[in-house]
Every structure is written in structure tokens, then in C-alpha cells.
Design a protein around this motif. Structure first.
Motif, PDB file in Angstrom:
ATOM      1  N   GLY A 190      24.222  -4.605   1.728  1.00  0.00           N
ATOM      2  CA  GLY A 190      23.673  -5.885   2.178  1.00  0.00           C
ATOM      3  C   GLY A 190      24.720  -6.964   2.245  1.00  0.00           C
ATOM      4  O   GLY A 190      25.912  -6.735   1.983  1.00  0.00           O
ATOM      5  N   GLU A 201      19.737   0.585   7.501  1.00  0.00           N
ATOM      6  CA  GLU A 201      20.305   1.907   7.778  1.00  0.00           C
ATOM      7  C   GLU A 201      21.004   2.508   6.563  1.00  0.00           C
ATOM      8  O   GLU A 201      20.911   3.709   6.311  1.00  0.00           O
ATOM      9  N   ASP A 239      20.470  -4.046   4.406  1.00  0.00           N
ATOM     10  CA  ASP A 239      20.605  -3.233   5.611  1.00  0.00           C
ATOM     11  C   ASP A 239      19.507  -2.163   5.653  1.00  0.00           C
ATOM     12  O   ASP A 239      19.178  -1.549   4.635  1.00  0.00           O
ATOM     13  N   ARG A 250      30.674  -1.815   6.419  1.00  0.00           N
ATOM     14  CA  ARG A 250      29.785  -0.656   6.465  1.00  0.00           C
ATOM     15  C   ARG A 250      30.533   0.609   6.034  1.00  0.00           C
ATOM     16  O   ARG A 250      30.002   1.442   5.294  1.00  0.00           O
ATOM     17  N   LYS A 261      18.984  -4.537  10.223  1.00  0.00           N
ATOM     18  CA  LYS A 261      20.308  -3.948  10.365  1.00  0.00           C
ATOM     19  C   LYS A 261      21.346  -5.058  10.257  1.00  0.00           C
ATOM     20  O   LYS A 261      21.222  -6.104  10.906  1.00  0.00           O
ATOM     21  N   VAL A 262      22.347  -4.846   9.398  1.00  0.00           N
ATOM     22  CA  VAL A 262      23.384  -5.859   9.214  1.00  0.00           C
ATOM     23  C   VAL A 262      24.319  -5.828  10.412  1.00  0.00           C
ATOM     24  O   VAL A 262      25.125  -4.901  10.566  1.00  0.00           O
ATOM     25  N   THR A 263      24.165  -6.823  11.255  1.00  0.00           N
ATOM     26  CA  THR A 263      25.023  -6.987  12.430  1.00  0.00           C
ATOM     27  C   THR A 263      25.603  -8.386  12.406  1.00  0.00           C
ATOM     28  O   THR A 263      25.168  -9.246  11.625  1.00  0.00           O
ATOM     29  N   THR A 271      15.060  -7.805   5.298  1.00  0.00           N
ATOM     30  CA  THR A 271      15.720  -6.553   5.663  1.00  0.00           C
ATOM     31  C   THR A 271      15.895  -6.502   7.169  1.00  0.00           C
ATOM     32  O   THR A 271      15.034  -6.952   7.923  1.00  0.00           O
TER      33      THR A 271
END
Length: 431
Positions: A33, A28, A26, A72, A5-7, A3
Motif C-alpha cells: 500500500g 493486486e 493495493d 511494486r 490498484k496502486v497506480t 482499496t
């Protein structure tokens, strides 16, 4: 599953899994994901439970096609719909009801290669089987049925496809690369029916179809392969192999060919065998994977001697190593054809050698049940204690292997006698 933050940085840093898949969830947006497959394909997904409590997973799009921000935003919209009691995945499932054959085949290959479709013994379908399926799909199934809507198909449509493949309507010449030419014929036709019927069955199981529309389609019966080498032909093979060895034939190829004769192993098993799998003291080979799953198979001293005589290449674990890289030697079929040409024998394939081993065992008086175990048809899985492999089975393998070795040696001796005679005749003429 990891896990974070998906960046872009996090997605680019994802390591490729050795098998199946890895998902970065993600921190947040709950349920958002990115999934990465061993092939390197990365896909944005959402996961949720609908109003009935059923878990759903929905692909949003591939990384690179969608940006992080676009993904997102889509995730927020879809998950917002879920909060309102809607089911975004239901629309996708409904759309798949009208999938054509080409689309369903593409779906199957992606899902199966990701390990999400189970085959025999409830295990993921093997890569080698999927490669065969993909070849049939590309060469025969898509050209003949690709645009047809799956749920509108009938058993007669499948049987017509089978007839077309059998008659060579999808035959193609050899193209660039390693692939051979596609000739069609009964075997290819029957295989195509098996593939498309299995794909439709998996789609029904996954809920993409309400029923199997082509259930009951009849598949061509295969002709049982009965070709075996006679006693005389085994001797002729021994003579030809001895001649080939003295005249520059690849020694690794001859070793692999001799091992197949002395073990009855399948071509793929013999070629891919690794030294670490062979227990000379225990008299067995522990195959981590075969057509019947992981197995231990008895091996006789005659075959062990062949294995021990093979050259070892540093960094190559295979019993019959390729001259280049760390792979296995894979051209035993070509060597077999050259040897058979020298021997004047026709109609021989690697499977003929396997059938010959079983037939010789039958000639020696061993039962059908014992022969099936010798050939790996009976249950011999690796959960057994290696020390307690059936001694009667070891004896059967040893006697069969010794008898084939004896016949090969008789043929080689005849070559030796013939050459000595020619030498003496030459000396007399010179005198």
C-alpha cells in the motif's frame, strides 16, 4: 482504509487526512500500500505477519523517490521472503539498534507527528509539544549528542549535555524568521534532558532498544515561579492600562491582557479562546484542549464583560482576533511589557498574572484545592454536565475576578483624578 490498484493516478488523487494517516491498500498485491500523512508525505509500505504471527509494517520508500513499478517490485520481493518464513522488518529493527541520537530524534518526530507515539493520558502528543521538542533537538541535542550511538550513551553523557546547555555552549543569535535567539540556561537544559529521555523511552517501548541506557540521569530541579503582583502593583497596572488605552495602545491587546488578569488562564488559553466556547449564561468556557486536556473552566462576569466588548471580525471565531486572517491575536506578552514599563513594574510575565489570580483567591480565604480547580489543575473535564459546574467554584472565581477588577478600577480612577487636577491647574494658570 480505501482499496484500489496502486497506480500513479490513484496515488496522486489521494486526499490528505485531517489527522493521523490514510493508507491505500493495493488490490493486486496483498499487504502492499501507500500511506499519506497530513503533511502530504506519501510512502510505500508493506504489512504482513511473520512466522510468529506478529504484525509487521515496513516502509519501502517515499513516493517520488520510488516509482510505482519500483515499489511494486520491492513489495513482491519482500512479501516473497515472508512466504519463505523470513522477516524483512527484523533487519530494519536490528539496524535501528545502532541508531545515533540524530537518527532516533528524526524517527521520533516522524512517528509522533503521525500519531503513532502516545504521550500523557495515552493520547497522541500535541503538535505544540512536538514543536518544542523539535526546537530543542535542532538547537541543543543534535549539536551536542547527534553523532553518538544511542545504546552506548550513559547517564553521565546526558548530564554533561545538560551542563553544556546550561552554560550556553549551544547559544545562538536570533536568526531570520519568527524564532527567537537560543540562550541556553537552566530551564532549557532541563527541558532538553526531559526531551531526550522521553525519546529514548519511546524507542525502548517500540522495541528499538533492549533497555533504556540513560535511565537515572539527574535533571536540574526547576525554580518554582513565585512572582505575583501585589495589591499596589495591580492598581498600578490599572492606571497604566488606562493611560495606554488613551494613548493608542491596541485595544485587542489590552482586552486580552485584562482577560488574563481576570481569569488566571494560561497565556495560550486566553489568546486562543473562541467565542463559541464561552457560555455567558452558564458562567464557563469549554476549552476543547488545554495543557491538562479538554476542560470546562468557570469564568466571572467581569471577564465576560471584557470578552463581550471585543470586536467581532467576520470569519474569525476568536475572542481576541488578529487584525489579519482568521487567527488569534498572539502578542499579549509584548503589550504586557509595555504596560509594565509604564507602571514601573519589573519581572512580570503572563504566568505572573496567573499566579496573581491564584494568590488573590488565597488572600480571599479560598482553599488550595479550590484554587487548583479555579486554575484548571484539578479534574474538570468536558464529560461533566455543564449545567452542574460546582457553584462554589463559580463563586470563588467571581469573587476573585471582582476583586482584581476593583483594584484595576482604583488605579484607573487615580489616573482620572490626576488628569482632572492637571486640567484645573492649567485653567488657573490660563486665567
Amino acid at each position: 482504509m480505501p482499496t484500489a490498484k496502486v497506480t500513479k493516478r490513484a496515488v496522486d488523487a489521494l486526499e490528505l487526512p485531517a489527522e493521523k494517516q490514510t493508507i491505500l491498500w493495493d488490490t493486486e498485491i496483498k499487504g502492499f500500500g501507500v500511506r499519506v500523512l497530513p503533511s502530504g508525505l506519501k510512502t510505500f509500505i508493506i504489512q504482513y505477519r511473520n512466522i510468529e504471527g506478529i504484525k509487521r509494517r515496513l516502509n519501502l520508500g517515499r513516493y517520488g523517490v520510488l516509482t510505482i513499478e519500483q515499489a511494486r517490485n520491492q513489495a513482491k520481493i519482500k512479501l516473497g521472503a515472508v512466504a519463505r518464513g523470513e522477516d524483512p522488518a527484523k533487519e530494519v529493527y536490528e539496524a535501528r539498534r545502532d541508531m545515533n541520537v540524530a537518527e532516533m530524534c528524526n524517527w521520533y518526530l516522524v512517528e509522533a507527528r503521525a500519531g503513532r507515539i502516545l504521550g500523557r493520558k495515552n493520547l497522541p502528543i500535541k503538535a505544540s509539544s512536538l514543536d518544542k521538542d523539535e526546537s530543542r533537538i535542532k538547537t541543543h541535542i543534535k549539536p551536542l549528542l547527534g553523532k553518538r550511538i544511542v545504546r552506548h550513551l550513559t547517564p553521565s553523557d546526558i548530564e554533561q549535555m545538560q551542563s553544556d546547555v546550561k552554560e550556553g555552549k549551544t547559544a545562538k543569535p536570533r536568526g531570520p524568521g519568527r524564532g527567537g535567539r537560543a540562550t541556553g540556561g537552566p530551564s532549557a537544559a532541563s527541558g532538553c534532558v526531559g526531551t531526550i529521555q522521553a525519546i529514548i523511552g519511546h524507542a525502548k517501548h517500540k522495541g528499538l532498544l533492549a533497555k533504556h541506557p540513560t535511565e537515572g540521569a539527574k535533571k536540574l530541579a526547576g525554580r518554582k515561579k513565585t512572582r505575583r503582583l501585589s495589591v499596589i502593583e495591580i492598581e498600578m497596572m490599572g492606571k497604566a492600562m488606562a493611560y495606554a488605552e488613551r494613548n493608542g495602545e491596541n485595544p485587542v491587546a489590552l482586552g486580552a491582557l485584562r482577560a488574563l488578569l481576570l481569569t488566571g488562564y494560561r497565556r495560550e488559553e486566553g489568546q486562543a479562546m473562541q467565542r463559541a466556547w464561552v457560555s455567558t449564561a452558564g458562567g464557563y468556557v469549554a476549552f476543547p484542549d488545554t495543557k491538562g486536556g479538554a476542560q470546562i473552566r468557570a469564568i466571572g462576569p467581569a471577564a465576560v464583560r471584557v470578552i463581550e466588548s471585543q470586536p467581532e471580525i467576520v470569519g474569525n471565531p476568536h475572542t481576541f482576533p488578529s487584525e489579519l486572517g482568521s487567527g488569534a491575536f498572539t502578542a499579549v506578552s509584548a503589550c504586557l511589557q509595555r504596560v509594565c514599563k509604564l507602571a514601573g513594574i519589573e519581572g512580570v510575565t503572563p504566568h505572573t498574572l496567573r499566579h496573581t489570580f491564584g494568590s488573590v483567591a488565597g488572600d480571599l480565604g479560598f482553599s488550595e484545592l479550590t484554587i487548583r480547580a479555579m486554575l484548571g489543575h484539578a479534574s474538570q473535564n468536558v464529560t461533566q454536565d455543564y449545567i452542574h459546574i460546582d457553584e462554589a467554584l463559580k463563586l470563588a472565581v467571581r469573587r476573585t475576578s471582582d476583586e482584581i477588577e476593583r483594584l484595576l478600577a482604583l488605579g484607573a480612577a487615580r489616573l482620572e483624578t490626576l488628569q482632572i487636577r492637571h486640567m484645573k491647574e492649567h485653567e488657573c494658570l490660563a486665567a
